[in-house]
Design a protein around this motif. Structure first.
Motif, mmCIF file in Angstrom:
data_model
loop_
_atom_site.group_PDB
_atom_site.id
_atom_site.type_symbol
_atom_site.label_atom_id
_atom_site.label_comp_id
_atom_site.label_asym_id
_atom_site.label_seq_id
_atom_site.Cartn_x
_atom_site.Cartn_y
_atom_site.Cartn_z
ATOM 1 N N ALA A 94 -29.832 88.110 47.944
ATOM 2 C CA ALA A 94 -30.906 88.002 48.936
ATOM 3 C C ALA A 94 -32.015 89.006 48.615
ATOM 4 O O ALA A 94 -31.729 90.149 48.242
ATOM 5 C CB ALA A 94 -30.362 88.261 50.332
ATOM 6 N N PHE A 95 -33.255 88.569 48.752
ATOM 7 C CA PHE A 95 -34.385 89.477 48.525
ATOM 8 C C PHE A 95 -34.254 90.736 49.374
ATOM 9 O O PHE A 95 -34.594 91.832 48.925
ATOM 10 C CB PHE A 95 -35.728 88.790 48.825
ATOM 11 C CG PHE A 95 -36.215 87.925 47.704
ATOM 12 C CD1 PHE A 95 -36.648 88.474 46.516
ATOM 13 C CD2 PHE A 95 -36.231 86.551 47.845
ATOM 14 C CE1 PHE A 95 -37.103 87.680 45.473
ATOM 15 C CE2 PHE A 95 -36.683 85.744 46.814
ATOM 16 C CZ PHE A 95 -37.117 86.307 45.629
ATOM 17 N N GLU A 96 -33.771 90.574 50.593
ATOM 18 C CA GLU A 96 -33.659 91.734 51.493
ATOM 19 C C GLU A 96 -32.661 92.772 50.989
ATOM 20 O O GLU A 96 -32.683 93.913 51.444
ATOM 21 C CB GLU A 96 -33.299 91.281 52.905
ATOM 22 C CG GLU A 96 -31.940 90.624 53.010
ATOM 23 C CD GLU A 96 -31.693 89.989 54.364
ATOM 24 O OE1 GLU A 96 -30.516 89.888 54.731
ATOM 25 O OE2 GLU A 96 -32.660 89.606 55.030
ATOM 26 N N ASN A 97 -31.790 92.421 50.036
ATOM 27 C CA ASN A 97 -30.826 93.389 49.494
ATOM 28 C C ASN A 97 -31.235 93.901 48.114
ATOM 29 O O ASN A 97 -30.479 94.600 47.466
ATOM 30 C CB ASN A 97 -29.416 92.784 49.430
ATOM 31 C CG ASN A 97 -28.353 93.853 49.211
ATOM 32 O OD1 ASN A 97 -28.512 95.003 49.625
ATOM 33 N ND2 ASN A 97 -27.282 93.492 48.546
ATOM 34 N N ILE A 98 -32.440 93.567 47.652
ATOM 35 C CA ILE A 98 -32.895 94.057 46.349
ATOM 36 C C ILE A 98 -33.652 95.370 46.539
ATOM 37 O O ILE A 98 -34.684 95.415 47.203
ATOM 38 C CB ILE A 98 -33.778 93.013 45.644
ATOM 39 C CG1 ILE A 98 -32.961 91.760 45.327
ATOM 40 C CG2 ILE A 98 -34.365 93.605 44.356
ATOM 41 C CD1 ILE A 98 -33.763 90.623 44.739
ATOM 42 N N GLU A 99 -33.107 96.421 45.976
ATOM 43 C CA GLU A 99 -33.755 97.736 45.999
ATOM 44 C C GLU A 99 -34.898 97.762 44.998
ATOM 45 O O GLU A 99 -36.019 98.164 45.307
ATOM 46 C CB GLU A 99 -32.738 98.830 45.642
ATOM 47 C CG GLU A 99 -33.295 100.232 45.600
ATOM 48 C CD GLU A 99 -33.637 100.769 46.971
ATOM 49 O OE1 GLU A 99 -34.585 101.558 47.064
ATOM 50 O OE2 GLU A 99 -32.978 100.413 47.962
ATOM 51 N N LYS A 100 -34.604 97.359 43.752
ATOM 52 C CA LYS A 100 -35.610 97.269 42.709
ATOM 53 C C LYS A 100 -35.061 96.395 41.597
ATOM 54 O O LYS A 100 -33.856 96.118 41.533
ATOM 55 C CB LYS A 100 -36.020 98.647 42.176
ATOM 56 C CG LYS A 100 -34.885 99.422 41.524
ATOM 57 C CD LYS A 100 -35.359 100.793 41.099
ATOM 58 C CE LYS A 100 -34.199 101.574 40.490
ATOM 59 N NZ LYS A 100 -34.605 102.867 39.971
ATOM 60 N N ALA A 101 -35.968 95.959 40.708
ATOM 61 C CA ALA A 101 -35.573 95.097 39.600
ATOM 62 C C ALA A 101 -36.540 95.329 38.446
ATOM 63 O O ALA A 101 -37.671 95.779 38.646
ATOM 64 C CB ALA A 101 -35.602 93.631 40.021
ATOM 65 N N HIS A 102 -36.065 95.056 37.240
ATOM 66 C CA HIS A 102 -36.934 95.147 36.071
ATOM 67 C C HIS A 102 -36.427 94.224 34.978
ATOM 68 O O HIS A 102 -35.272 93.802 34.975
ATOM 69 C CB HIS A 102 -37.042 96.589 35.564
ATOM 70 C CG HIS A 102 -35.754 97.174 35.067
ATOM 71 N ND1 HIS A 102 -35.263 96.933 33.788
ATOM 72 C CD2 HIS A 102 -34.861 97.986 35.663
ATOM 73 C CE1 HIS A 102 -34.119 97.591 33.641
ATOM 74 N NE2 HIS A 102 -33.850 98.229 34.766
ATOM 75 N N ILE A 103 -37.326 93.911 34.052
ATOM 76 C CA ILE A 103 -36.930 93.142 32.877
ATOM 77 C C ILE A 103 -36.006 94.016 32.055
ATOM 78 O O ILE A 103 -36.209 95.233 31.946
ATOM 79 C CB ILE A 103 -38.173 92.722 32.074
ATOM 80 C CG1 ILE A 103 -39.027 91.783 32.912
ATOM 81 C CG2 ILE A 103 -37.778 92.063 30.754
ATOM 82 C CD1 ILE A 103 -40.354 91.418 32.301
ATOM 83 N N ALA A 104 -34.969 93.427 31.491
ATOM 84 C CA ALA A 104 -34.009 94.179 30.692
ATOM 85 C C ALA A 104 -34.068 93.724 29.230
ATOM 86 O O ALA A 104 -34.603 92.655 28.927
ATOM 87 C CB ALA A 104 -32.600 93.986 31.256
ATOM 88 N N ILE A 105 -33.514 94.527 28.372
ATOM 89 C CA ILE A 105 -33.452 94.196 26.960
ATOM 90 C C ILE A 105 -32.015 93.778 26.636
ATOM 91 O O ILE A 105 -31.063 94.474 26.984
ATOM 92 C CB ILE A 105 -33.849 95.399 26.084
ATOM 93 C CG1 ILE A 105 -35.285 95.813 26.403
ATOM 94 C CG2 ILE A 105 -33.707 95.068 24.605
ATOM 95 C CD1 ILE A 105 -35.717 97.085 25.739
ATOM 96 N N LYS A 106 -31.900 92.625 25.984
ATOM 97 C CA LYS A 106 -30.580 92.100 25.621
ATOM 98 C C LYS A 106 -30.246 92.562 24.208
ATOM 99 O O LYS A 106 -31.014 92.337 23.287
ATOM 100 C CB LYS A 106 -30.592 90.576 25.704
ATOM 101 C CG LYS A 106 -29.241 89.932 25.669
ATOM 102 C CD LYS A 106 -29.386 88.423 25.727
ATOM 103 C CE LYS A 106 -28.835 87.897 27.008
ATOM 104 N NZ LYS A 106 -28.891 86.436 27.098
ATOM 105 N N PHE A 107 -29.107 93.233 24.073
ATOM 106 C CA PHE A 107 -28.669 93.696 22.744
ATOM 107 C C PHE A 107 -27.587 92.792 22.207
ATOM 108 O O PHE A 107 -26.825 92.222 22.884
ATOM 109 C CB PHE A 107 -28.146 95.131 22.821
ATOM 110 C CG PHE A 107 -29.234 96.126 23.125
ATOM 111 C CD1 PHE A 107 -30.080 96.569 22.120
ATOM 112 C CD2 PHE A 107 -29.412 96.604 24.410
ATOM 113 C CE1 PHE A 107 -31.082 97.482 22.398
ATOM 114 C CE2 PHE A 107 -30.419 97.528 24.686
ATOM 115 C CZ PHE A 107 -31.236 97.974 23.685
#
Length: 158
Positions: A145-158
């Motif tokens: 749920a959007f209401e439970n998202i503190e923060k987000a970012h694009i990640a790098i896949k290794f």
């Protein structure tokens, strides 16, 4: 003062950026280590940026700011990319990052006792996002749920 500067220069900078088929990701006027920086984060439609394009925009913005002279003290103009692991700040940015590899941090642990997930963003709707992630060797999906998202970012896949 920061907001006044941003409000004054933003329309001109947006005009320069969009007329060059770029996206203004962020605009900041911040003091760091005693120096003022006007930071203009830009990207191409595909989320990339190159040095030559940043240099062109920097020259155009610098010329416009010299003409307007809206900042009464010394500052450094920094035209840059938002970075590979740029934050995802709102629903629109989640939509534009559909099928990308991201990390999401939760405000509260979920039913799996997890406080973050890293995986592919596979769906975005009005109230939630859906991610596909690996749990050991198995692929799983989770709705957040959007209401439970503190923060987000694009990640790098290794």
């Amino acid at each position: 003062m920061e907001n006044k500067v941003i409000n004054t220069v933003k329309p001109y900078i947006e005009e320069i950026v969009t007329s060059n088929n770029l996206h203004l990701y962020d605009l900041e006027f911040v003091k760091e280590d005693g120096m003022w920086f006007l930071r203009v984060s830009i990207e191409k439609d595909d989320g990339t940026m190159d040095f030559e394009t940043a240099e062109v925009i920097s020259n155009l913005v610098s010329a416009k700011l010299d003409e307007l002279d809206p900042i009464e003290h010394e500052y450094v103009l920094d035209v840059c990319s938002p970075g590979i692991e740029r934050p995802i700040r709102n629903k629109e940015e989640f939509v534009s990052n559909l099928n990308n590899y991201i990390t999401v941090y939760l405000k509260e642990e979920d039913e799996n006792q997890k406080d973050s997930y890293t995986g592919d963003l596979v769906e975005v709707n009005e109230e939630t996002i859906t991610m596909s992630y690996k749990d050991k060797t198995r692929s799983k999906k989770i709705n957040i749920a959007f209401e439970n998202i503190e923060k987000a970012h694009i990640a790098i896949k290794f």
